[in-house]
Scaffold this motif. Structure first.
Motif, PDB file in Angstrom:
ATOM      1  N   ASP A   1      67.975  46.791  -2.325  1.00 16.00           N
ATOM      2  CA  ASP A   1      68.058  45.438  -1.777  1.00 16.00           C
ATOM      3  C   ASP A   1      66.643  44.989  -1.423  1.00 16.00           C
ATOM      4  OD1 ASP A   1      68.597  43.063  -0.553  1.00 16.00           O
ATOM      5  OD2 ASP A   1      69.678  43.902   1.156  1.00 16.00           O
ATOM      6  N   SER A   2      66.084  44.075  -2.215  1.00 18.54           N
ATOM      7  CA  SER A   2      64.688  43.656  -2.014  1.00 18.54           C
ATOM      8  C   SER A   2      64.493  42.804  -0.762  1.00 18.54           C
ATOM      9  CB  SER A   2      64.192  42.874  -3.236  1.00 18.54           C
ATOM     10  OG  SER A   2      64.971  41.705  -3.431  1.00 18.54           O
ATOM     11  N   THR A   3      65.592  42.396  -0.124  1.00 18.30           N
ATOM     12  CA  THR A   3      65.465  41.635   1.127  1.00 18.30           C
ATOM     13  C   THR A   3      65.526  42.543   2.352  1.00 18.30           C
ATOM     14  OG1 THR A   3      67.869  41.252   1.234  1.00 18.30           O
ATOM     15  CG2 THR A   3      66.541  39.630   0.045  1.00 18.30           C
ATOM     16  N   ASN A   4      65.749  43.833   2.127  1.00 15.36           N
ATOM     17  CA  ASN A   4      65.848  44.798   3.223  1.00 15.36           C
ATOM     18  C   ASN A   4      64.456  45.302   3.585  1.00 15.36           C
ATOM     19  OD1 ASN A   4      66.208  47.214   4.781  1.00 15.36           O
ATOM     20  ND2 ASN A   4      68.312  47.343   4.042  1.00 15.36           N
ATOM     21  N   PHE A   5      64.007  44.990   4.789  1.00 11.60           N
ATOM     22  CA  PHE A   5      62.668  45.391   5.234  1.00 11.60           C
ATOM     23  C   PHE A   5      62.516  46.904   5.254  1.00 11.60           C
ATOM     24  CE2 PHE A   5      59.901  46.807   8.700  1.00 11.60           C
ATOM     25  CZ  PHE A   5      58.709  46.183   8.368  1.00 11.60           C
ATOM     26  N   GLY A   6      63.555  47.608   5.689  1.00 13.23           N
ATOM     27  CA  GLY A   6      63.482  49.072   5.770  1.00 13.23           C
ATOM     28  C   GLY A   6      63.256  49.717   4.416  1.00 13.23           C
ATOM     29  N   GLU A   7      63.895  49.175   3.365  1.00 17.97           N
ATOM     30  CA  GLU A   7      63.725  49.746   2.035  1.00 17.97           C
ATOM     31  C   GLU A   7      62.352  49.417   1.448  1.00 17.97           C
ATOM     32  OE1 GLU A   7      66.865  48.841  -0.644  1.00 17.97           O
ATOM     33  OE2 GLU A   7      68.439  49.720   0.614  1.00 17.97           O
ATOM     34  N   LEU A   8      61.786  48.291   1.845  1.00 18.61           N
ATOM     35  CA  LEU A   8      60.478  47.895   1.325  1.00 18.61           C
ATOM     36  C   LEU A   8      59.323  48.558   2.071  1.00 18.61           C
ATOM     37  CD1 LEU A   8      60.915  44.044   0.705  1.00 18.61           C
ATOM     38  CD2 LEU A   8      60.714  45.833  -1.018  1.00 18.61           C
ATOM     39  N   LEU A   9      59.595  49.168   3.226  1.00 15.67           N
ATOM     40  CA  LEU A   9      58.524  49.697   4.060  1.00 15.67           C
ATOM     41  C   LEU A   9      57.738  50.803   3.357  1.00 15.67           C
ATOM     42  CD1 LEU A   9      57.058  49.699   6.749  1.00 15.67           C
ATOM     43  CD2 LEU A   9      58.772  51.292   7.632  1.00 15.67           C
ATOM     44  N   MET A  10      58.433  51.780   2.768  1.00 13.89           N
ATOM     45  CA  MET A  10      57.733  52.896   2.131  1.00 13.89           C
ATOM     46  C   MET A  10      56.904  52.445   0.928  1.00 13.89           C
ATOM     47  SD  MET A  10      59.112  56.710   1.158  1.00 13.89           S
ATOM     48  CE  MET A  10      60.497  56.166   0.161  1.00 13.89           C
TER      49      MET A  10
ATOM     50  N   ILE B   1      54.863  61.609  -3.560  1.00 19.55           N
ATOM     51  CA  ILE B   1      54.773  62.432  -2.345  1.00 19.55           C
ATOM     52  C   ILE B   1      55.615  61.812  -1.234  1.00 19.55           C
ATOM     53  CG2 ILE B   1      53.226  63.187  -0.498  1.00 19.55           C
ATOM     54  CD1 ILE B   1      51.047  63.530  -2.608  1.00 19.55           C
ATOM     55  N   PHE B   2      55.486  60.501  -1.047  1.00 18.76           N
ATOM     56  CA  PHE B   2      56.254  59.813  -0.007  1.00 18.76           C
ATOM     57  C   PHE B   2      57.750  59.928  -0.277  1.00 18.76           C
ATOM     58  CE2 PHE B   2      53.913  56.956   3.020  1.00 18.76           C
ATOM     59  CZ  PHE B   2      52.676  57.556   2.854  1.00 18.76           C
ATOM     60  N   LYS B   3      58.161  59.754  -1.538  1.00 20.90           N
ATOM     61  CA  LYS B   3      59.576  59.861  -1.872  1.00 20.90           C
ATOM     62  C   LYS B   3      60.097  61.271  -1.607  1.00 20.90           C
ATOM     63  CE  LYS B   3      61.360  57.868  -5.464  1.00 20.90           C
ATOM     64  NZ  LYS B   3      61.668  57.335  -6.803  1.00 20.90           N
ATOM     65  N   THR B   4      59.320  62.271  -1.987  1.00 20.87           N
ATOM     66  CA  THR B   4      59.747  63.659  -1.805  1.00 20.87           C
ATOM     67  C   THR B   4      59.895  64.017  -0.331  1.00 20.87           C
ATOM     68  OG1 THR B   4      58.643  64.308  -3.864  1.00 20.87           O
ATOM     69  CG2 THR B   4      59.173  66.064  -2.306  1.00 20.87           C
ATOM     70  N   VAL B   5      58.899  63.614   0.475  1.00 20.01           N
ATOM     71  CA  VAL B   5      58.884  64.002   1.893  1.00 20.01           C
ATOM     72  C   VAL B   5      59.854  63.162   2.710  1.00 20.01           C
ATOM     73  CG1 VAL B   5      57.464  64.172   3.970  1.00 20.01           C
ATOM     74  CG2 VAL B   5      56.514  64.858   1.753  1.00 20.01           C
ATOM     75  N   PHE B   6      59.687  61.833   2.657  1.00 15.55           N
ATOM     76  CA  PHE B   6      60.432  60.962   3.576  1.00 15.55           C
ATOM     77  C   PHE B   6      61.831  60.596   3.082  1.00 15.55           C
ATOM     78  CE2 PHE B   6      55.923  60.056   4.480  1.00 15.55           C
ATOM     79  CZ  PHE B   6      55.899  60.391   5.822  1.00 15.55           C
ATOM     80  N   ALA B   7      62.074  60.697   1.780  1.00 12.52           N
ATOM     81  CA  ALA B   7      63.395  60.341   1.260  1.00 12.52           C
ATOM     82  C   ALA B   7      64.239  61.574   0.965  1.00 12.52           C
ATOM     83  CB  ALA B   7      63.240  59.490  -0.017  1.00 12.52           C
ATOM     84  N   PHE B   8      63.703  62.519   0.203  1.00 11.53           N
ATOM     85  CA  PHE B   8      64.504  63.663  -0.240  1.00 11.53           C
ATOM     86  C   PHE B   8      64.567  64.790   0.801  1.00 11.53           C
ATOM     87  CE2 PHE B   8      62.933  62.102  -4.532  1.00 11.53           C
ATOM     88  CZ  PHE B   8      64.066  61.320  -4.727  1.00 11.53           C
ATOM     89  N   GLN B   9      63.469  65.045   1.511  1.00  9.65           N
ATOM     90  CA  GLN B   9      63.449  66.150   2.475  1.00  9.65           C
ATOM     91  C   GLN B   9      63.882  65.713   3.878  1.00  9.65           C
ATOM     92  OE1 GLN B   9      59.628  68.136   2.344  1.00  9.65           O
ATOM     93  NE2 GLN B   9      59.877  68.787   0.222  1.00  9.65           N
ATOM     94  N   LEU B  10      63.319  64.620   4.381  1.00  8.56           N
ATOM     95  CA  LEU B  10      63.633  64.178   5.748  1.00  8.56           C
ATOM     96  C   LEU B  10      64.790  63.175   5.797  1.00  8.56           C
ATOM     97  CD1 LEU B  10      59.987  63.713   7.126  1.00  8.56           C
ATOM     98  CD2 LEU B  10      61.511  65.681   7.424  1.00  8.56           C
ATOM     99  N   ASN B  11      65.102  62.549   4.659  1.00 11.27           N
ATOM    100  CA  ASN B  11      66.188  61.557   4.599  1.00 11.27           C
ATOM    101  C   ASN B  11      65.990  60.400   5.570  1.00 11.27           C
ATOM    102  OD1 ASN B  11      67.753  62.828   2.554  1.00 11.27           O
ATOM    103  ND2 ASN B  11      68.505  64.294   4.081  1.00 11.27           N
ATOM    104  N   TRP B  12      64.742  60.017   5.794  1.00 10.61           N
ATOM    105  CA  TRP B  12      64.455  58.898   6.687  1.00 10.61           C
ATOM    106  C   TRP B  12      64.601  57.552   5.976  1.00 10.61           C
ATOM    107  CZ3 TRP B  12      59.403  60.671   9.672  1.00 10.61           C
ATOM    108  CH2 TRP B  12      59.742  61.722  10.528  1.00 10.61           C
TER     109      TRP B  12
END
Length: 310
Positions: free
Chosen positions: A170-179, A152-163
């Motif tokens: 990159d496992s050291t990237n805080f933004g990528e690890l947040l979701m 659900i999170f991937k569909t809404v925040f990644a595919f639909q909203l592109n946030w």
């Protein structure tokens, strides 16, 4: 306090031996042979398979294998060698654990801040609209499976909203690890919130709170010092055990978000019947659980001055 810590450390030794032995027996009871798995469908000669089994010690009785494993681990910090790649398990652990530690640390922070915050609000507003909404939210988080919440999170925040990025590159990237951290923390956050809410609502009716209010103490001191210190004891107990659960429970979350950490390594080890790698990973998780339980016991004395350890 020092004698208590020393006694607890000594008590952990038989617990550690018992749990690792149980894990070792269960892992090596898995069907399949990792050595034969190296050759795939073609298979290998019996002489070659026997030589490899002898090289990795699989030809010895299970208790002898366990004794050798514990001896190498304690004396040389050697967790064995992965059959498929021939790499030391310590090298694989060194790559996988930092990734999951970062993910679990972010998830734990979210769990503590939001869980306790929502629980305090619900407990202070027990029976009111805010309490009802928070209870419904936590019930929803408990009811939804982790893999469903992740998609659900991937569909809404990644595919639909592109946030956010749908996968972790990159496992050291805080933004990528947040979701994925939010998904991993969701279930524990709900339990922390409900546990905090119950404890706060119960302690609000205690005699010491009425006495503090009657003495004219500021509300901030009544809540922040008297109420919270007593209400957090059961919450700290849950949080202590949940540290290890976040580390080990990341299997599904790491799979959904393509994170190469402990969860992914455990899943691959089970598929390949890599008992050595699996035992090494779980052994570290057992140590984390034991350390967390000791820290929780010591925190009791900090939260409640009445608790003293001889």
């Amino acid at each position: 306090m020092g004698r208590y810590v020393a006694r607890r450390l000594l008590q952990m030794i038989p617990v550690f031996i018992g749990t690792t032995l149980l894990i070792f027996l269960m892992v090596y009871a898995l069907p399949g042979d990792p050595v034969r798995g190296l050759f795939g469908d073609k298979g290998g000669s019996e002489a070659t398979i026997a030589a490899l089994r002898r090289e990795y010690g699989f030809d010895q009785p299970i208790l002898v294998q366990y004794f050798n494993y514990m001896k190498d681990m304690v004396l040389h910090a050697d967790f064995g060698t992965q059959v498929a790649s021939g790499r030391p398990v310590t090298e694989i652990l060194g790559e996988a654990f930092p990734v999951t530690v970062r993910l679990a640390a972010i998830a734990f922070t979210i769990e503590v801040v939001l869980g306790i915050g929502l629980g305090v609000i619900a407990g202070m507003k027990a029976g009111k609209l805010a309490d009802t909404l928070i209870l419904l939210l936590t019930l929803l988080l408990i009811s939804v499976p982790v893999f469903v919440l992740g998609f659900i999170f991937k569909t809404v925040f990644a595919f639909q909203l592109n946030w956010l990025s749908p996968n972790v590159n990159d496992s050291t990237n805080f933004g990528e690890l947040l979701m994925p951290a939010i998904v991993l923390a969701a279930l524990s956050l709900a339990y922390v919130g409900r546990l905090t809410r119950t404890s706060v609502a119960e302690n609000l009716r205690a005699d010491y709170i009425r006495t503090a209010v009657a003495k004219g103490l500021p509300k901030r001191r009544v809540v922040g010092v008297h109420l919270m210190r007593n209400s957090l004891i059961p919450v700290v107990t849950f949080l202590g055990t949940d540290i290890g659960a976040l580390m080990g429970g990341a299997v599904v979350t790491e799979g959904v978000f393509n994170i190469q950490g402990v969860g992914g390594t455990i899943f691959e080890s089970i598929q390949r019947r890599e008992g050595t790698t699996l035992v090494g990973l779980v052994t570290i998780l057992v140590l984390i659980y034991l350390a967390a339980s000791l820290i929780v016991d010591l925190l009791y004395a900090v939260l409640d001055p009445r608790i003293r350890y001889a």
